[in-house]
Design an enzyme around this catalytic site. Structure first.
Site, short mmCIF file in Angstrom:
data_model
loop_
_atom_site.label_atom_id
_atom_site.label_comp_id
_atom_site.label_asym_id
_atom_site.label_seq_id
_atom_site.Cartn_x
_atom_site.Cartn_y
_atom_site.Cartn_z
N VAL A 502 0.77 -1.32 0.10
CA VAL A 502 0.04 -0.13 -0.07
C VAL A 502 0.80 1.17 0.07
O VAL A 502 2.07 1.38 0.38
CB VAL A 502 -1.06 -0.17 1.23
CG1 VAL A 502 -2.02 -1.24 1.18
CG2 VAL A 502 -0.31 0.01 2.42
N GLU A 503 0.28 2.29 -0.16
CA GLU A 503 0.93 3.77 -0.58
C GLU A 503 2.12 3.81 -1.20
O GLU A 503 3.05 4.32 -0.95
CB GLU A 503 1.22 4.21 1.08
CG GLU A 503 0.05 4.57 1.78
CD GLU A 503 0.32 5.57 3.00
OE1 GLU A 503 1.65 5.72 3.19
OE2 GLU A 503 -0.83 5.65 3.74
N GLY A 504 1.81 3.13 -2.49
CA GLY A 504 2.98 2.95 -3.46
C GLY A 504 3.96 1.67 -3.23
O GLY A 504 4.59 1.50 -2.09
#
Length: 831
Positions: A502-504
Site C-alpha cells: 500500500v501507499e506505493g
C-alpha cells in the site's frame, strides 16, 4: 623540479575544488600565487612555464567568472540543446516533484553534508498530553485486544473495541483541538500506532487510516471553512467513519491514470437545480469502506459542455460523498491476509454530487493530485513506518527472549553462532529503523514535508519489518509455523505484504520514486536547470540557466576531487565532527556522500532523460541513498541518547552494514555504467584501493545478539514503545519465562557444575530434587528453577485443535468465488 611544480599546480587546484572555493576567490588566489612566484626569489628558481601556467589558469577562470561573456559563448548555446534533449514532463510528474520540501536528503546529495546542522536538530520527545494518552487509553485498549480472537474468530473488531476507539477519539489524532480532536504531533501519532500494532495489527490499521491520507487530512489543508466546521468535529467524535478511494481495477501504482470520471453538469439536489458532477467510479482495496459513512473519492473531472470554461479535461479532483447517497455502492469485504481490518470495493454509476462536496469547493477542481502528493509527502512518514518499526521491535523483544528460553543440546539456542547471526540482524536493523523513524518525525514536527525521506521510510521500514520477521521465524522454527493463540508471530508474518504493497508498492517506490524523483528534487542544481529550460525563453531564464549550469559543473568537479581525496587518504582529509567512538563513521559517510553525488551526476549527465527508464540503476542508487540516510539517523540517535557506551555494538553493526550496502550499490552502478570505460575511471576515483567496507564482524554480531538475550538498557531502548503484556497470553508468557530463566541462571549453572548434567524440560524435577539434597542449591533457588522450567514449557508449547475445527471460516461467504470455477454445488459443499 618539474614534477614538484606540477604537483603544486595540481594540489592547488584540488584544495580549491575540495573546499568549494567560489570562482572569483579562486582567481584571486591563483593571481596572488602567480605574483608571489614571479616577484620573490625562492630557494629554487621558478620555471617560466610554471608562471605561465598559473597565469593562463587565472585568466581562464576569470573568463568563466565574467557571466555575460560565458553566457554569450557557452550557456546560451547549450540552453537550446538542453531544451531539445529534455524529456516532456507530465502535469502529474511535475506535481509529484513539486510536493513537499527538501531536508537532510539535500545534504546527502551535496556530497558535503553539514553534520553539525543535523546534530542541532531537536531530539525526539512527546508532550505530556501525548504520553498520558499512551499510558492511559492506549495501554487500556491494548489490554482489551485479543489478536487471535479478532483475526481468527470474529474476523473483525468487536463492538466494544469500536466503542472504545470512538469514546477516546482515536480517530482524531490529526484533528486540532479546536475541532474536538486530539491534535497530536507526528511523533505522538506514530507512537500510538506503533504501540497498537505491537498488540494487534487490525486495530492499528483501523486507527491509522483516518489519521493518514484521507478526508481528515485533506479537509484540514484544503477544505472550505464550511466543510471543516461540519465534518471535522463529526470525524473527531467518530460520528463519521471515513475512507478514501484512490486505487481502481486498472489504476493501481499508476493511480494518476484512473478511468473514474466526473462530468460537470446541472442536476437536482435537495429539490433545486444546481451545478455539480455526475460521477462514476470502480474502486477496490479501500480500507474502512465496508463501515464508512463518508467516502473520500479521487476522480478525473471533464467539462464537455464548457460549463466551467474552455478546458475539457480539468484533471484529478477529490470529493467527499456520504455513503448513503443514492447510487453509491459499498461492496462486500476483501479479506487482507494476516489481518481482519475492514477493506473492500466501492462503485458508483452516474452519482450526482453538488459542487460543494468537492474538497475545497469548485476552486479546487483539478488540484486533487497536487493535494494528494502534498499530503503523502508527510503522511507516508508516519503510519506505515510505525507499523514496520513495531514489527521489528516485537521481533527483537520476543526473539531475543525466546533464544534465551529455548534450549537444545543442553544450552540456550541463542548461544549458537548460527542463531546469533539472525539475532544480530534483528537488533541492528530494528535500532536503525527506529532511528530513521524518529528523525523523520522530528522533521515533520519542525514543519518539513520531506517527500524523498518519507518514501525512504515507507519503503525501508516495511522492508526492514519483513527482514526482521523472517529472521524471527527462522529462530523460532516449528514454534512459529503452528497457528493458534500461542503463536505471537503468525499474524504479523502473514500480513507483511499488506504494508509492502500500500501507499506505493515497494518495487515502484525503490525503482522509480526514491532516486528517480529524489535525484531531481534533492539535487542542488538539476531541478533549477530544468526549470530554467522549461520556462519562457527570456533574459531571466538564460541567467538562471547559466548560474545553475556553471554551479553544477563546479559542484561536479568538487565532488570528484572530494571523493578521490577522501578515498586515498582513508577519510583523513575531512575534519572530525565529534570526539567520540563514532567520529570515524561521520568521516566515512562524508566520503560516501561525495562518491554517491559524483556517480549519480555522471549517470544523469550521461543518460539524460533516458534515465527514467533505467529502473535497475535507479534502484541501486536508491539503496545507496537510503542507507546514507539510515546511517545518518543512527549516529544522530546515539547522540540524542547521550552516547550510551553499551549501545556501541548495535551502532557499529547498523552503520557498518549500511556502509557496506552503499559501497556494493555504487559498485553495482559502476559495473553496469551506460558508457564503457567511464565506469572504470569512476571506480578508480571513488574506490582507489578497491572495496573499503565489510559487513559487520562476527564479534560485533555476537555482542548485539547477547544484548537481546539479557535484561540490558540496550534491549530496553531497542524495544521501547511497544506494549509489554503482563497477562497470561502468548507475549506475556514469553516475558514471564524470560525473567525467570535469567533469575535461575546461577542456580542452573551450579547444578550443572556439581552434577554434570544440564537442567531441561525433561529432567528438571528429578535434577532439582537431587541438587537440593546434595546441598548444591537451596529451596528458594529450587523453586525459581522449577518456575523457570514450567514457564519455559508454556512458551515452547504450540496449539492443536479438533479435527473438525473450522471456526472463523464462513463457507457461504466464499461460495460465490468457488462457484465461478465450479458449478456443482454438491461438490462445493463437500469441499
Amino acid at each position: 623540479m618539474t614534477i614538484v611544480f606540477l604537483a603544486i599546480i595540481v594540489l592547488t587546484l584540488m584544495v580549491l575544488s575540495y573546499n568549494r572555493v567560489p570562482l572569483l576567490v579562486c582567481v584571486g588566489i591563483l593571481a596572488a600565487i602567480t605574483v608571489i612566484l614571479t616577484e620573490q626569489r625562492l630557494v629554487w628558481p621558478t620555471p617560466s612555464w610554471f608562471r605561465w601556467t598559473y597565469g593562463i589558469l587565472t585568466v581562464t577562470l576569470l573568463g568563466f567568472g565574467i557571466k555575460p561573456l560565458r553566457r554569450l559563448l557557452i550557456s546560451n548555446r547549450l540552453l537550446g540543446l538542453y531544451r531539445k534533449l529534455l524529456p516532456k514532463m507530465s502535469d502529474t510528474e511535475r506535481e509529484a516533484l513539486d510536493a513537499g520540501t527538501v531536508w537532510w536528503e539535500g545534504e546527502i546529495f551535496s556530497g558535503r553534508p553539514r553534520w553539525r546542522r543535523l546534530l542541532k536538530v531537536p531530539r525526539p520527545s512527546l508532550s505530556e498530553r501525548e504520553q498520558a494518552f499512551l499510558d492511559g487509553p492506549v495501554e487500556n485498549l491494548c489490554r482489551m485486544l485479543n489478536d487471535w480472537e479478532i483475526c481468527d474468530h470474529y474476523r473483525k473488531l468487536p463492538k466494544p473495541i469500536w466503542d472504545f476507539l470512538k469514546e477516546h477519539r482515536f480517530f482524531s489524532m490529526i484533528i486540532p483541538e479546536a475541532y474536538g480532536g486530539l491534535g497530536f504531533s507526528a511523533q505522538g501519532n506514530s507512537a500510538v500506532v506503533m504501540k497498537l500494532a505491537s498488540r494487534n495489527l487490525t486495530t492499528a490499521v483501523t486507527v491509522m487510516v483516518p489519521n493518514s491520507l484521507g478526508p481528515g487530512e485533506l479537509l484540514l489543508h484544503y477544505g472550505t471553512d464550511e466543510q471543516k466546521e461540519y465534518y471535522l468535529p463529526r470525524l473527531a467524535r467518530g460520528q463519521e467513519v471515513p475512507c478514501f478511494a484512490l486505487t481502481g481495477v486498472s489504476a493501481g501504482s499508476d493511480a494518476a491514470g484512473m478511468p473514474d470520471e466526473g462530468i460537470v453538469t446541472m442536476g437536482e439536489f435537495e429539490g433545486r437545480e444546481v451545478l455539480g458532477l455526475r460521477v462514476s467510479w470502480n474502486k477496490r482495496y479501500i480500507t474502512l469502506a465496508p463501515v464508512a459513512t463518508v467516502l473520500g473519492l479521487a476522480f478525473r473531472v471533464k467539462d464537455p459542455d464548457g460549463l466551467l470554461g474552455d478546458q475539457e479535461d480539468l484533471g484529478i479532483t477529490c470529493a467527499l460523498i456520504p455513503t448513503d447517497t443514492p447510487g453509491v455502492e459499498i461492496g462486500n469485504r476483501h479479506l487482507p491476509i494476516g489481518a481482519a481490518f475492514q477493506n473492500g470495493p466501492t462503485r458508483g454509476k452516474d452519482v450526482f454530487i453538488p459542487m460543494e462536496w468537492v474538497i475545497g469547493g469548485q476552486a479546487r477542481i483539478g488540484q486533487g493530485w497536487r493535494m494528494l502528493m502534498q499530503c503523502l509527502a508527510a503522511g507516508r512518514a508516519i503510519s506505515l513506518p510505525a507499523l514496520g518499526t513495531s514489527g521489528g521491535k516485537m521481533s527483537a523483544l520476543l526473539t531475543g527472549a525466546y533464544a534465551r528460553i529455548r534450549k537444545q543440546f543442553g544450552i540456550p539456542i541463542g548461544y549458537f553462532e548460527g542463531v546469533q547471526e539472525p539475532l544480530a540482524r534483528i537488533g541492528g536493523r530494528t535500532y536503525r529503523m527506529d532511528a530513521a523513524r524518529m528523525l523523520g518525525l522530528v522533521a515533520l514536527d519542525l514543519g518539513e514535508k520531506p517527500s524523498v525521506i518519507s518514501a525512504i521510510l515507507k519503503y525501508q521500514l516495511t522492508e526492514g519489518n519483513r527482514q526482521t520477521l523472517n529472521d524471527a521465524m527462522d529462530v523460532h522454527g516449528g514454534k512459529g509455523i503452528i497457528q493458534g493463540p500461542n503463536n505471537y508471530l503468525a499474524h504479523a508474518y502473514t500480513a507483511l505484504p499488506v504494508s509492502i504493497t500500500v501507499e506505493g508498492a515497494n518495487i515502484l517506490t525503490r525503482s522509480l520514486i526514491i532516486f528517480g524523483q529524489g535525484a531531481i528534487r534533492a539535487h542542488p542544481w538539476l531541478l533549477k536547470e530544468m526549470q530554467a529550460a522549461q520556462g519562457p525563453a527570456n533574459t531571466q531564464a538564460r541567467r538562471d540557466f547559466d548560474n545553475a549550469l556553471f554551479s553544477h559543473v563546479g559542484w561536479t568537479i568538487s565532488n570528484a576531487v572530494r571523493a578521490f581525496l577522501l578515498g586515498v587518504t582513508l577519510c583523513r582529509a575531512t575534519r572530525t565532527v565529534v570526539r567520540a567512538p563514532t567520529s570515524r563513521y561521520f568521516r566515512q559517510l562524508t566520503r560516501m556522500s561525495a562518491a554517491f553525488a559524483l556517480v549519480a551526476d555522471a549517470v544523469l549527465l550521461t543518460l539524460g532523460g533516458k534515465f527514467k527508464f533505467k529502473e535497475t540503476l535507479s534502484g541501486r542508487f536508491a539503496d545507496a541513498l537510503i542507507h546514507l540516510y539510515l546511517a545518518s539517523a543512527v549516529l544522530k540517535r546515539w547522540e540524542d541518547d547521550e552516547r550510551p557506551e553499551e549501545d556501541l555494538p548495535v551502532v557499529a553493526w547498523a552503520v557498518e552494514d549500511s556502509l557496506h550496502t552503499i559501497q556494493e550499490s555504487l559498485l553495482g552502478v559502476l559495473q553496469n555504467f551506460p558508457v564503457p570505460g567511464l565506469g572504470g575511471l569512476l571506480h578508480l576515483i571513488v574506490f582507489p584501493f578497491g572495496r573499503s567496507y565489510r559487513r559487520p564482524s562476527d564479534a560485533t554480531a555476537q555482542r548485539v545478539a547477547r544484548l537481546l538475550m539479557e535484561e540490558s538498557d540496550t534491549r530496553e531502548r531497542i524495544t521501547r514503545g511497544v506494549y509489554l503484556s503482563d497477562a497470561d497470553d502468548a507475549a506475556g508468557r514469553v516475558a514471564d519465562a524470560f525473567h525467570l530463566v535469567l533469575a535461575s541462571t546461577e542456580a542452573e549453572q551450579a547444578i550443572r557444575n556439581a552434577l554434570g548434567e544440564s537442567v531441561s524440560l525433561d529432567n528438571y524435577e528429578q535434577l532439582v530434587k537431587r541438587a537440593v539434597e546434595a546441598g548444591v542449591i537451596n529451596e528458594e533457588q529450587a523453586t525459581t528453577v522449577r518456575m523457570a522450567q514450567e514457564a519455559s514449557l508454556k512458551v515452547v508449547s504450540v496449539d492443536d485443535f479438533p479435527k473438525t475445527h473450522i471456526e472463523g471460516f464462513d463457507l457461504p461467504a466464499f461460495r460465490p468465488a468457488i462457484r465461478s470455477s465450479r458449478k456443482d454445488d454438491a461438490k462445493v459443499e463437500a469441499s
